[in-house]
Design an enzyme around this catalytic site. Structure first.
Site, PDB file in Angstrom:
ATOM      1  N   GLN A  40       0.818  -1.219   0.000  1.00  0.00           N
ATOM      2  CA  GLN A  40       0.000   0.000   0.000  1.00  0.00           C
ATOM      3  C   GLN A  40       0.850   1.267   0.000  1.00  0.00           C
ATOM      4  O   GLN A  40       2.053   1.217   0.261  1.00  0.00           O
ATOM      5  CB  GLN A  40      -0.905   0.001   1.249  1.00  0.00           C
ATOM      6  CG  GLN A  40      -0.146  -0.192   2.549  1.00  0.00           C
ATOM      7  CD  GLN A  40      -0.951  -0.880   3.633  1.00  0.00           C
ATOM      8  OE1 GLN A  40      -2.174  -0.900   3.572  1.00  0.00           O
ATOM      9  NE2 GLN A  40      -0.291  -1.429   4.638  1.00  0.00           N
ATOM     10  N   GLN A  71      -7.738   3.564  20.119  1.00  0.00           N
ATOM     11  CA  GLN A  71      -6.756   2.618  20.694  1.00  0.00           C
ATOM     12  C   GLN A  71      -7.193   2.194  22.087  1.00  0.00           C
ATOM     13  O   GLN A  71      -7.099   1.031  22.450  1.00  0.00           O
ATOM     14  CB  GLN A  71      -5.356   3.250  20.779  1.00  0.00           C
ATOM     15  CG  GLN A  71      -4.996   4.187  19.657  1.00  0.00           C
ATOM     16  CD  GLN A  71      -4.330   3.512  18.486  1.00  0.00           C
ATOM     17  OE1 GLN A  71      -4.486   2.317  18.264  1.00  0.00           O
ATOM     18  NE2 GLN A  71      -3.615   4.296  17.715  1.00  0.00           N
ATOM     19  N   ASP A  95       0.871   0.213  13.597  1.00  0.00           N
ATOM     20  CA  ASP A  95       1.345   1.512  14.106  1.00  0.00           C
ATOM     21  C   ASP A  95       1.773   1.436  15.570  1.00  0.00           C
ATOM     22  O   ASP A  95       2.466   2.317  16.070  1.00  0.00           O
ATOM     23  CB  ASP A  95       0.290   2.604  13.895  1.00  0.00           C
ATOM     24  CG  ASP A  95      -1.036   2.247  14.542  1.00  0.00           C
ATOM     25  OD1 ASP A  95      -1.097   2.153  15.779  1.00  0.00           O
ATOM     26  OD2 ASP A  95      -2.020   2.041  13.801  1.00  0.00           O
ATOM     27  N   ASP A 146       0.707 -12.688   7.026  1.00  0.00           N
ATOM     28  CA  ASP A 146      -0.700 -12.477   6.709  1.00  0.00           C
ATOM     29  C   ASP A 146      -1.539 -12.895   7.936  1.00  0.00           C
ATOM     30  O   ASP A 146      -1.413 -14.024   8.427  1.00  0.00           O
ATOM     31  CB  ASP A 146      -1.046 -13.344   5.491  1.00  0.00           C
ATOM     32  CG  ASP A 146      -2.537 -13.323   5.204  1.00  0.00           C
ATOM     33  OD1 ASP A 146      -2.960 -12.396   4.507  1.00  0.00           O
ATOM     34  OD2 ASP A 146      -3.256 -14.204   5.704  1.00  0.00           O
ATOM     35  N   GLY A 147      -2.364 -11.981   8.434  1.00  0.00           N
ATOM     36  CA  GLY A 147      -3.102 -12.222   9.678  1.00  0.00           C
ATOM     37  C   GLY A 147      -4.062 -13.388   9.598  1.00  0.00           C
ATOM     38  O   GLY A 147      -4.206 -14.166  10.546  1.00  0.00           O
ATOM     39  N   ASP A 164      -7.068  -5.012  14.733  1.00  0.00           N
ATOM     40  CA  ASP A 164      -6.973  -3.581  14.413  1.00  0.00           C
ATOM     41  C   ASP A 164      -6.682  -3.467  12.924  1.00  0.00           C
ATOM     42  O   ASP A 164      -5.546  -3.266  12.508  1.00  0.00           O
ATOM     43  CB  ASP A 164      -5.860  -2.947  15.246  1.00  0.00           C
ATOM     44  CG  ASP A 164      -5.685  -1.478  14.907  1.00  0.00           C
ATOM     45  OD1 ASP A 164      -6.574  -0.902  14.253  1.00  0.00           O
ATOM     46  OD2 ASP A 164      -4.629  -0.916  15.279  1.00  0.00           O
ATOM     47  N   SER A 165      -7.751  -3.577  12.146  1.00  0.00           N
ATOM     48  CA  SER A 165      -7.557  -3.652  10.692  1.00  0.00           C
ATOM     49  C   SER A 165      -7.826  -2.311  10.025  1.00  0.00           C
ATOM     50  O   SER A 165      -8.434  -1.415  10.614  1.00  0.00           O
ATOM     51  CB  SER A 165      -8.527  -4.683  10.109  1.00  0.00           C
ATOM     52  OG  SER A 165      -9.850  -4.233  10.256  1.00  0.00           O
TER      53      SER A 165
END
Ligand code: SPM
Length: 288
Positions: A40, A71, A95, A146-147, A164-165
């Site tokens: 991305q 958060q 992040d 990959d989650g 947390d996508s």
């Protein structure tokens, strides 16, 4: 000021087909980072009034102005609903902001995080140190994978899983589908809880309804929390919750003063209140 495709006349415009007919704009002082990873476009801006801002493919992920809301709520609702969370998994969350919040809990022994894009981690640690500091905790183990694939390899392992996508197209699409939720359930211990990024009751009714349907089918208890985040489209985002045992409606443990004093949004009161939905949203979820 440097410019890019999202900036016009000193303003960043968040335009996306997921919220047609609407665009959020923030005034920008400087582009701090701009780069393309394997997955991305990653940009970090210095905004004029809202601190630094991270965007992925032009979609706002966090601003320093209001990141604490998302958060704190995505982390502390499941962690305080669980009587003794020790083993934690985070999917996404590159992040580091979610890790920062989980680290406040002394009872947590291990935090696995599975993020697909190592560049998000690197850029956040460099340009958003107040979030990136989440990776400094010794209990954190970072997996760049990959989650969805990672989750399906874990069985009966975690007390709490937090997803947390980014949004429900692109790399994050699979994280909104039933097979992924079946994997989350299998990865949980018998009393486990999941909390996932649940989009917006105003903008994404179909997605919210589908998440409610899936979690009702798979979990013993289900709830949906709606929170205010001014720099997300429509000013709101939701958290989809599923539990294999513990009640989700209120904290199961007293919130230590030491933690409460560090927080700005989460409290026992807002935990409960955020699960009380406007009538149209309650009806939509009750119907699933
Ligand atoms: N750790 C923070 C990462 C943020 N992840 C969620 C980002 C969602 C952005 N789009 C919001 C759209 C709301 N409907």
């Amino acid at each position: 000021m440097e410019s890019n495709q999202y900036i016009n006349d000193g303003w960043f415009f968040e335009v996306n087909e997921l919220w047609p007919g609407m665009k959020l704009a923030l005034e920008i002082e400087k582009v701090l980072y701009s780069g393309r990873s394997k997955f991305q476009q990653i940009d970090v801006y210095q905004t004029r009034d809202h601190g630094r801002m991270l965007t992925l493919d032009g979609i706002i992920q966090v601003t320093e102005f209001d990141e604490f809301v998302y958060q704190e709520m995505l982390s502390h609702i499941p962690l305080f609903a669980h009587p003794n969370p020790e083993q934690i998994l985070v999917i996404g969350g590159g992040d580091g902001g979610i890790l920062r919040e989980i680290s406040r809990h002394d009872c947590v022994k291990n935090i696995d995080i599975c993020e697909i894009d190592k560049e998000v981690v690197r850029v956040s640690r460099e340009f958003l140190p107040e979030l990136g500091c989440g990776f400094d905790d010794k209990r954190v183990n970072l997996h760049i994978r990959d989650g969805n694939a990672f989750v399906h390899k874990q069985k009966n392992k975690y007390d709490v899983i937090i997803v947390d996508s980014s949004d429900f197209t692109g790399p994050g699409e699979v994280l909104f589908q039933k097979p992924f939720y079946q994997g989350l359930k299998a990865a949980l211990k018998p009393n486990g809880i999941i909390a996932t990024q649940g989009e917006s009751i105003f903008l994404h009714k179909d997605v919210v309804a589908s998440l409610a349907h899936i979690t009702k089918e798979l979990f013993v208890k289900q709830a949906y929390s709606s929170i205010m985040v001014p720099t997300y489209p429509g000013g709101s985002i939701g958290i989809c919750l599923g539990s294999l045992g513990p009640d989700l409606k209120r904290p199961a443990r007293e919130i230590p003063d030491k933690i409460q004093k560090q927080l700005r949004y989460y409290s026992a009161e807002i935990h409960e209140a955020s699960l009380v939905l406007p009538y149209f949203a309650k009806k939509m979820i009750d119907e699933q």
